[in-house]
Design a protein around this motif. Structure first.
Motif, mmCIF file in Angstrom:
data_model
loop_
_atom_site.group_PDB
_atom_site.id
_atom_site.type_symbol
_atom_site.label_atom_id
_atom_site.label_comp_id
_atom_site.label_asym_id
_atom_site.label_seq_id
_atom_site.Cartn_x
_atom_site.Cartn_y
_atom_site.Cartn_z
ATOM 1 N N PRO A 58 0.843 -1.194 0.000
ATOM 2 C CA PRO A 58 0.000 0.000 0.000
ATOM 3 C C PRO A 58 0.885 1.254 0.000
ATOM 4 N N LEU A 59 0.401 2.298 -0.623
ATOM 5 C CA LEU A 59 1.170 3.530 -0.718
ATOM 6 C C LEU A 59 1.627 4.035 0.648
ATOM 7 N N PHE A 60 0.786 3.877 1.669
ATOM 8 C CA PHE A 60 1.166 4.386 2.991
ATOM 9 C C PHE A 60 2.393 3.683 3.571
ATOM 10 N N SER A 61 2.802 2.565 3.007
ATOM 11 C CA SER A 61 3.983 1.834 3.486
ATOM 12 C C SER A 61 5.272 2.211 2.762
ATOM 13 N N VAL A 62 5.158 2.910 1.657
ATOM 14 C CA VAL A 62 6.316 3.145 0.782
ATOM 15 C C VAL A 62 7.397 3.987 1.451
ATOM 16 N N ALA A 63 7.030 5.065 2.095
ATOM 17 C CA ALA A 63 8.041 5.956 2.692
ATOM 18 C C ALA A 63 8.882 5.215 3.725
ATOM 19 N N LEU A 64 8.258 4.449 4.581
ATOM 20 C CA LEU A 64 9.005 3.679 5.584
ATOM 21 C C LEU A 64 9.886 2.632 4.894
ATOM 22 N N TYR A 65 9.322 1.940 3.917
ATOM 23 C CA TYR A 65 10.066 0.910 3.189
ATOM 24 C C TYR A 65 11.334 1.484 2.532
ATOM 25 N N LEU A 66 11.230 2.679 1.959
ATOM 26 C CA LEU A 66 12.363 3.301 1.273
ATOM 27 C C LEU A 66 13.205 4.194 2.189
ATOM 28 N N ASP A 67 12.905 4.150 3.491
ATOM 29 C CA ASP A 67 13.627 4.967 4.470
ATOM 30 C C ASP A 67 13.532 6.457 4.119
ATOM 31 N N MET A 68 12.319 6.880 3.751
ATOM 32 C CA MET A 68 12.070 8.264 3.364
ATOM 33 C C MET A 68 10.952 8.889 4.197
ATOM 34 N N SER A 69 10.700 8.354 5.382
ATOM 35 C CA SER A 69 9.576 8.816 6.202
ATOM 36 C C SER A 69 9.649 10.301 6.528
ATOM 37 N N GLU A 70 10.830 10.808 6.816
ATOM 38 C CA GLU A 70 10.944 12.234 7.139
ATOM 39 C C GLU A 70 10.681 13.103 5.915
ATOM 40 N N GLU A 71 11.204 12.696 4.767
ATOM 41 C CA GLU A 71 11.041 13.472 3.547
ATOM 42 C C GLU A 71 9.642 13.338 2.952
ATOM 43 N N ASP A 74 2.865 11.253 4.862
ATOM 44 C CA ASP A 74 1.748 10.784 4.030
ATOM 45 C C ASP A 74 1.229 11.837 3.061
ATOM 46 N N LYS A 75 0.982 13.053 3.547
ATOM 47 C CA LYS A 75 0.409 14.091 2.683
ATOM 48 C C LYS A 75 1.352 14.443 1.538
ATOM 49 N N VAL A 76 2.635 14.558 1.803
ATOM 50 C CA VAL A 76 3.607 14.899 0.759
ATOM 51 C C VAL A 76 3.672 13.787 -0.289
ATOM 52 N N LEU A 77 3.753 12.541 0.165
ATOM 53 C CA LEU A 77 3.805 11.413 -0.763
ATOM 54 C C LEU A 77 2.529 11.340 -1.596
ATOM 55 N N LEU A 78 1.383 11.455 -0.940
ATOM 56 C CA LEU A 78 0.107 11.374 -1.659
ATOM 57 C C LEU A 78 -0.023 12.517 -2.665
ATOM 58 N N TYR A 85 -1.080 10.283 -10.794
ATOM 59 C CA TYR A 85 -2.240 9.388 -10.656
ATOM 60 C C TYR A 85 -3.293 10.091 -9.790
ATOM 61 N N PRO A 86 -4.145 10.924 -10.380
ATOM 62 C CA PRO A 86 -5.082 11.744 -9.594
ATOM 63 C C PRO A 86 -5.995 10.964 -8.649
ATOM 64 N N ASP A 87 -6.314 9.715 -8.958
ATOM 65 C CA ASP A 87 -7.251 8.953 -8.136
ATOM 66 C C ASP A 87 -6.595 8.073 -7.082
ATOM 67 N N ILE A 88 -5.276 8.111 -6.968
ATOM 68 C CA ILE A 88 -4.589 7.251 -6.007
ATOM 69 C C ILE A 88 -4.934 7.660 -4.578
ATOM 70 N N ARG A 89 -4.946 6.668 -3.688
ATOM 71 C CA ARG A 89 -5.203 6.910 -2.256
ATOM 72 C C ARG A 89 -4.066 6.290 -1.465
ATOM 73 N N LEU A 90 -3.990 6.619 -0.194
ATOM 74 C CA LEU A 90 -2.937 6.062 0.650
ATOM 75 C C LEU A 90 -3.025 4.547 0.772
ATOM 76 N N ASP A 91 -4.215 3.988 0.635
ATOM 77 C CA ASP A 91 -4.345 2.537 0.749
ATOM 78 C C ASP A 91 -4.270 1.827 -0.615
ATOM 79 N N SER A 92 -3.982 2.571 -1.676
ATOM 80 C CA SER A 92 -3.831 1.958 -3.003
ATOM 81 C C SER A 92 -2.574 1.093 -3.034
#
Length: 104
Positions: A58-71, A74-78, A85-92
């Motif tokens: 899920p998209l909400f896991s990507v930042a932690l997985y890539l060690d980019m949580s600070e950068e 959730d809002k910045v990544l989304l 991808y205008p319709d993407i959500r954090l749980d996509s």
């Protein structure tokens, strides 16, 4: 050969080896092996990389997985992903495609 379009501003980072992953949603399935990036604004501008791994999460896991949580909170990544991808959500469910330049 498998291929993906890429925005032109990212090609220099891929060519230099600084960018080693891409996050994709609802695009063609990519497998480990050779892959061609195609400039989305100039199809004659391409770059071949070696895909080493593809992880789906899920998209909400990507930042932690890539060690980019600070950068990438959730809002910045989304917001960044919605530019592509205008319709993407954090749980996509997205694919994180890891690659490296062929000269390595």
């Amino acid at each position: 050969m498998q291929s993906l379009d890429i925005v032109p501003r990212l090609l220099p980072e891929v060519r230099s080896g600084r960018k080693r992953h891409t996050i994709r949603w609802r695009e063609r399935k990519i497998l480990p092996g050779l892959m061609r990036y195609v400039n989305a604004e100039n199809a004659s501008d391409t770059l071949v990389v070696r895909v080493t791994e593809v992880k789906t999460m899920p998209l909400f896991s990507v930042a932690l997985y890539l060690d980019m949580s600070e950068e990438w909170p959730d809002k910045v990544l989304l917001d960044g992903m919605r530019k592509h991808y205008p319709d993407i959500r954090l749980d996509s469910e997205v694919d994180v495609i890891h690659h490296h330049p062929l000269q390595e």
